[in-house]
Design a protein around this motif. Structure first.
Motif, PDB file in Angstrom:
ATOM      1  N   UNK A 120       7.318   8.667  -2.504  1.00 50.39           N
ATOM      2  CA  UNK A 120       6.675   7.453  -1.987  1.00 50.39           C
ATOM      3  C   UNK A 120       7.544   6.936  -0.843  1.00 50.39           C
ATOM      4  N   UNK A 121       6.893   6.453   0.218  1.00 57.23           N
ATOM      5  CA  UNK A 121       7.633   6.242   1.464  1.00 57.23           C
ATOM      6  C   UNK A 121       8.141   7.627   1.830  1.00 57.23           C
ATOM      7  N   UNK A 122       9.438   7.731   2.134  1.00 57.04           N
ATOM      8  CA  UNK A 122      10.034   9.063   2.277  1.00 57.04           C
ATOM      9  C   UNK A 122      11.111   9.231   1.210  1.00 57.04           C
ATOM     10  N   UNK A 123      10.890   8.625   0.060  1.00 57.37           N
ATOM     11  CA  UNK A 123      11.829   8.788  -1.051  1.00 57.37           C
ATOM     12  C   UNK A 123      11.484  10.078  -1.782  1.00 57.37           C
ATOM     13  N   UNK A 124      12.207  11.117  -1.414  1.00 60.61           N
ATOM     14  CA  UNK A 124      11.955  12.447  -1.967  1.00 60.61           C
ATOM     15  C   UNK A 124      12.513  12.541  -3.387  1.00 60.61           C
ATOM     16  N   UNK A 125      12.106  13.567  -4.167  1.00 63.42           N
ATOM     17  CA  UNK A 125      12.691  13.741  -5.499  1.00 63.42           C
ATOM     18  C   UNK A 125      14.218  13.707  -5.434  1.00 63.42           C
ATOM     19  N   UNK A 126      14.808  13.005  -6.394  1.00 67.71           N
ATOM     20  CA  UNK A 126      16.270  12.847  -6.407  1.00 67.71           C
ATOM     21  C   UNK A 126      16.702  11.509  -5.830  1.00 67.71           C
ATOM     22  N   UNK A 127      15.769  10.773  -5.209  1.00 66.10           N
ATOM     23  CA  UNK A 127      16.124   9.461  -4.647  1.00 66.10           C
ATOM     24  C   UNK A 127      16.395   8.480  -5.778  1.00 66.10           C
ATOM     25  N   UNK A 159       0.871  -1.189   0.000  1.00 68.15           N
ATOM     26  CA  UNK A 159       0.000   0.000   0.000  1.00 68.15           C
ATOM     27  C   UNK A 159       0.904   1.234   0.000  1.00 68.15           C
ATOM     28  N   UNK A 160       0.568   2.201  -0.832  1.00 66.28           N
ATOM     29  CA  UNK A 160       1.337   3.448  -0.875  1.00 66.28           C
ATOM     30  C   UNK A 160       0.414   4.651  -0.812  1.00 66.28           C
ATOM     31  N   UNK A 161       0.871   5.717  -0.169  1.00 61.62           N
ATOM     32  CA  UNK A 161       0.319   7.047  -0.384  1.00 61.62           C
ATOM     33  C   UNK A 161       1.293   7.750  -1.320  1.00 61.62           C
ATOM     34  N   UNK A 162       1.121   9.035  -1.488  1.00 61.21           N
ATOM     35  CA  UNK A 162       2.066   9.792  -2.317  1.00 61.21           C
ATOM     36  C   UNK A 162       2.177  11.206  -1.753  1.00 61.21           C
ATOM     37  N   UNK A 163       3.386  11.732  -1.751  1.00 59.19           N
ATOM     38  CA  UNK A 163       3.571  13.120  -1.301  1.00 59.19           C
ATOM     39  C   UNK A 163       3.209  14.083  -2.425  1.00 59.19           C
ATOM     40  N   UNK A 164       3.020  15.348  -2.061  1.00 56.52           N
ATOM     41  CA  UNK A 164       2.660  16.360  -3.068  1.00 56.52           C
ATOM     42  C   UNK A 164       3.731  16.488  -4.143  1.00 56.52           C
ATOM     43  N   UNK A 165       4.966  16.156  -3.779  1.00 54.72           N
ATOM     44  CA  UNK A 165       6.061  16.244  -4.754  1.00 54.72           C
ATOM     45  C   UNK A 165       6.359  14.887  -5.396  1.00 54.72           C
ATOM     46  N   UNK A 193      -0.918  17.239  -9.229  1.00 54.90           N
ATOM     47  CA  UNK A 193       0.335  17.344 -10.003  1.00 54.90           C
ATOM     48  C   UNK A 193       1.155  16.059  -9.866  1.00 54.90           C
ATOM     49  N   UNK A 194       1.234  15.548  -8.646  1.00 52.62           N
ATOM     50  CA  UNK A 194       2.028  14.329  -8.410  1.00 52.62           C
ATOM     51  C   UNK A 194       1.433  13.145  -9.179  1.00 52.62           C
ATOM     52  N   UNK A 195       0.105  13.042  -9.203  1.00 48.91           N
ATOM     53  CA  UNK A 195      -0.533  11.928  -9.920  1.00 48.91           C
ATOM     54  C   UNK A 195      -0.310  12.065 -11.427  1.00 48.91           C
ATOM     55  N   UNK A 196      -0.422  13.283 -11.948  1.00 46.13           N
ATOM     56  CA  UNK A 196      -0.187  13.486 -13.387  1.00 46.13           C
ATOM     57  C   UNK A 196       1.249  13.106 -13.747  1.00 46.13           C
ATOM     58  N   UNK A 197       2.201  13.518 -12.916  1.00 48.20           N
ATOM     59  CA  UNK A 197       3.613  13.192 -13.202  1.00 48.20           C
ATOM     60  C   UNK A 197       3.858  11.691 -13.067  1.00 48.20           C
ATOM     61  N   UNK A 198       3.176  11.055 -12.127  1.00 41.31           N
ATOM     62  CA  UNK A 198       3.332   9.612 -11.909  1.00 41.31           C
ATOM     63  C   UNK A 198       2.838   8.814 -13.118  1.00 41.31           C
ATOM     64  N   UNK A 199       1.701   9.243 -13.662  1.00 35.91           N
ATOM     65  CA  UNK A 199       1.060   8.457 -14.721  1.00 35.91           C
ATOM     66  C   UNK A 199       1.526   8.880 -16.110  1.00 35.91           C
ATOM     67  N   UNK A 217      13.774  10.519 -11.493  1.00 37.90           N
ATOM     68  CA  UNK A 217      13.969  10.728 -10.054  1.00 37.90           C
ATOM     69  C   UNK A 217      13.268  11.996  -9.569  1.00 37.90           C
ATOM     70  N   UNK A 218      12.935  12.895 -10.511  1.00 37.78           N
ATOM     71  CA  UNK A 218      12.249  14.135 -10.107  1.00 37.78           C
ATOM     72  C   UNK A 218      10.864  13.838  -9.548  1.00 37.78           C
ATOM     73  N   UNK A 219      10.277  12.721 -10.015  1.00 37.74           N
ATOM     74  CA  UNK A 219       8.986  12.276  -9.453  1.00 37.74           C
ATOM     75  C   UNK A 219       9.165  10.805  -9.096  1.00 37.74           C
ATOM     76  N   UNK A 220       9.569  10.517  -7.830  1.00 40.18           N
ATOM     77  CA  UNK A 220       9.868   9.127  -7.455  1.00 40.18           C
ATOM     78  C   UNK A 220       8.766   8.129  -7.826  1.00 40.18           C
ATOM     79  N   UNK A 221       7.499   8.541  -7.702  1.00 40.27           N
ATOM     80  CA  UNK A 221       6.409   7.597  -7.994  1.00 40.27           C
ATOM     81  C   UNK A 221       6.326   7.237  -9.474  1.00 40.27           C
TER      82      UNK A 221
END
Ligand SMILES: N[C@@H]1[C@@H](O)[C@H](O)[C@@H](COP(=O)(O)O)O[C@@H]1O
Length: 234
Positions: free
Chosen positions: A131-138, A122-128, A196-202, A208-212
């Motif tokens: 996922x988890x605490x993998x911030x952009x650049x991870x 199960x995942x949530x997603x941050x505004x950026x 924005x995060x969902x659009x970038x994810x899909x 790495x700019x959008x970990x999801x």
């Protein structure tokens, strides 16, 4: 990626619960779990169900560094409050945020993940897009690491603390590589500030700019999102 659109978080919880239940009926033994507001309705469905998790294992994504399990802002505490106190699992793992030795804490957690391959994550997603605490650049193939939280994540998490300065600046987080090893992934996102995060994810590039966005390379991902979170999809 499969997308299930729901009208609100209640419906999202019910849809996610159906997937969890079906997976358990198919023999799933290890659930990967997440914190944040997004999975709460799923956990409510789980606690009010007649499912029994006492033969199952859970592996959580992340924990703040510096918080003990009994701190009411810790993710240990969150999981206990929302799920484990009502529906205990045989084993429930959360990274040990009270261990100041990052190498020891993260390698111990990688061993746990290796020994308990995740059937459904199960995942949530941050505004950026974190996922988890993998911030952009991870790194998109990373293992468990100590990570610094971005200003936007600290600000988003301030609502759970009395004061912004109390929000921990570091966390131990399962890496994206480990998340990608889960057999199935269900990501929950609600509200306009996730659009924005969902659009970038899909629709965005895998970056790495959008970990999801890494999830585009996973064979079995379901997004459960409301209209607001879906509003910027192509
Ligand atoms: N580490 C957690 C993430 O796992 C979670 O997905 C995110 C979004 O939380 P919410 O669901 O409350 O928006 O918050 C935190 O950063």
């Amino acid at each position: 990626m499969k997308i299930i659109k729901v009208k609100d978080t209640q419906m999202g919880g019910k849809e996610a619960f159906k997937l969890v239940k079906a997976d358990i009926e198919n023999g799933a033994k290890v659930l990967g779990l997440a914190t944040g507001s997004s999975p709460i309705t799923l956990y409510n469905e789980m606690t009010s169900s007649d499912l029994d998790f006492s033969n199952m294992t859970s592996v959580n994504l992340d924990e703040y560094v510096g918080l003990k399990a009994d701190n009411d802002q810790s993710y240990h505490y969150f999981m206990k409050e929302h799920l484990f106190s009502k529906k205990p699992f045989k084993n429930s793992y959360v990274p040990d945020g009270s261990n100041p030795d990052a190498d020891a804490a993260t390698s111990a957690y990688d061993k746990i993940i290796e020994e308990n391959p995740i059937d459904l994550q199960i995942l949530g997603i941050g505004r950026n897009g974190h996922i988890g605490f993998n911030e952009p650049g991870s790194p998109l193939d990373g293992k468990t690491r100590k990570v610094g939280l971005t200003e936007s994540t600290i600000e988003a998490n301030t609502r759970f603390f009395d004061d912004e300065k109390d929000v921990p600046r570091f966390a131990y987080s399962m890496g994206i590589g480990s998340i990608m090893k889960a057999k199935k992934i269900v990501l929950l996102a609600y509200g306009e500030n996730k659009a924005d995060a969902i659009a970038a994810t899909v629709d965005g590039p895998v970056t790495e700019d959008c970990p999801a966005s890494a999830l585009q390379n996973h064979p079995d991902v379901t997004l459960i999102i409301d209209d607001a979170a879906a509003s910027k999809l192509k």
